[in-house]
Design a protein around this motif. Structure first.
Motif, mmCIF file in Angstrom:
data_model
loop_
_atom_site.group_PDB
_atom_site.id
_atom_site.type_symbol
_atom_site.label_atom_id
_atom_site.label_comp_id
_atom_site.label_asym_id
_atom_site.label_seq_id
_atom_site.Cartn_x
_atom_site.Cartn_y
_atom_site.Cartn_z
ATOM 1 N N GLU A 12 -26.357 110.091 -52.157
ATOM 2 C CA GLU A 12 -25.008 110.598 -51.674
ATOM 3 C C GLU A 12 -25.197 112.210 -51.706
ATOM 4 O O GLU A 12 -25.593 113.165 -52.680
ATOM 5 C CB GLU A 12 -23.557 109.977 -52.452
ATOM 6 C CG GLU A 12 -23.555 108.476 -52.418
ATOM 7 C CD GLU A 12 -23.608 107.898 -51.126
ATOM 8 O OE1 GLU A 12 -22.756 108.687 -50.252
ATOM 9 O OE2 GLU A 12 -23.869 107.051 -50.511
ATOM 10 N N ALA A 30 -27.809 112.123 -43.845
ATOM 11 C CA ALA A 30 -26.694 111.242 -43.753
ATOM 12 C C ALA A 30 -26.078 110.949 -42.173
ATOM 13 O O ALA A 30 -25.827 109.943 -42.008
ATOM 14 C CB ALA A 30 -25.648 111.780 -44.806
ATOM 15 N N ALA A 31 -26.128 112.032 -41.467
ATOM 16 C CA ALA A 31 -25.636 111.944 -40.035
ATOM 17 C C ALA A 31 -26.715 111.020 -39.430
ATOM 18 O O ALA A 31 -26.036 110.078 -38.547
ATOM 19 C CB ALA A 31 -25.646 113.149 -39.439
ATOM 20 N N ARG A 33 -28.622 108.559 -40.543
ATOM 21 C CA ARG A 33 -28.432 107.291 -41.045
ATOM 22 C C ARG A 33 -27.138 106.752 -40.732
ATOM 23 O O ARG A 33 -27.221 105.687 -40.180
ATOM 24 C CB ARG A 33 -28.410 107.076 -42.614
ATOM 25 C CG ARG A 33 -28.212 105.992 -43.368
ATOM 26 C CD ARG A 33 -28.340 105.837 -44.716
ATOM 27 N NE ARG A 33 -27.212 106.917 -45.151
ATOM 28 C CZ ARG A 33 -27.008 107.242 -46.715
ATOM 29 N NH1 ARG A 33 -27.806 106.666 -47.347
ATOM 30 N NH2 ARG A 33 -26.022 108.048 -46.875
ATOM 31 N N GLU A 34 -26.192 107.201 -40.633
ATOM 32 C CA GLU A 34 -24.972 106.869 -40.103
ATOM 33 C C GLU A 34 -24.888 106.446 -38.598
ATOM 34 O O GLU A 34 -24.183 105.441 -38.140
ATOM 35 C CB GLU A 34 -23.849 107.929 -40.306
ATOM 36 C CG GLU A 34 -22.063 107.384 -39.851
ATOM 37 C CD GLU A 34 -21.252 108.528 -39.950
ATOM 38 O OE1 GLU A 34 -20.282 108.576 -39.011
ATOM 39 O OE2 GLU A 34 -21.323 109.557 -40.984
ATOM 40 N N HIS A 35 -25.696 107.191 -37.746
ATOM 41 C CA HIS A 35 -25.498 106.691 -36.368
ATOM 42 C C HIS A 35 -26.816 105.903 -36.136
ATOM 43 O O HIS A 35 -27.217 105.487 -34.916
ATOM 44 C CB HIS A 35 -25.754 108.000 -35.532
ATOM 45 C CG HIS A 35 -24.472 108.824 -35.357
ATOM 46 N ND1 HIS A 35 -24.140 109.786 -36.442
ATOM 47 C CD2 HIS A 35 -23.759 108.825 -34.708
ATOM 48 C CE1 HIS A 35 -23.112 110.198 -35.974
ATOM 49 N NE2 HIS A 35 -22.586 109.636 -35.010
#
Length: 105
Positions: A12, A30-31, A33-35
């Motif tokens: 995280e 993270a961005a 991965r999120e998309h």
């Protein structure tokens, strides 16, 4: 990492080290991965980017940048450039949906 589902278990952002480069790498990853742009096949690149970012933060903390540090910087950028973009992930998903609709007809 969960290979069965093809996902990455990444640290995280708030658990990232204190360096600006590592934090920026974590935000970017993270961005992605999120998309849905990253899957298990990106594990090595992600780890190399994170480890390289930590090393660069350490290098820059001393105020002097060595030749090795500059080489590492170039390698981290090259590796990061090799990750897919969010636009590529959206395009792939759009293609999948279009193909599924065409198959359904």
């Amino acid at each position: 990492m969960d290979l069965e589902q093809g996902t990455l278990d990444l640290p995280e952002i708030e658990h990232a080290g204190g360096g600006a480069i590592e934090r920026a790498a974590c935000v970017t990853i993270a961005a992605l991965r999120e998309h849905g742009a990253l899957d298990a096949t990106h594990t090595l690149k992600v780890e190399l980017i994170l480890q390289g970012a930590r090393a660069l933060d350490s290098e820059f903390r001393f105020g002097k940048v060595t030749v090795a540090g500059m080489q590492l910087y170039a390698r981290v950028l090259d590796t990061a450039d090799g990750l897919p973009t969010i636009a590529e992930a959206v395009s792939r998903e759009f293609e999948r949906i279009t193909e599924a609709l065409a198959d359904a007809e």
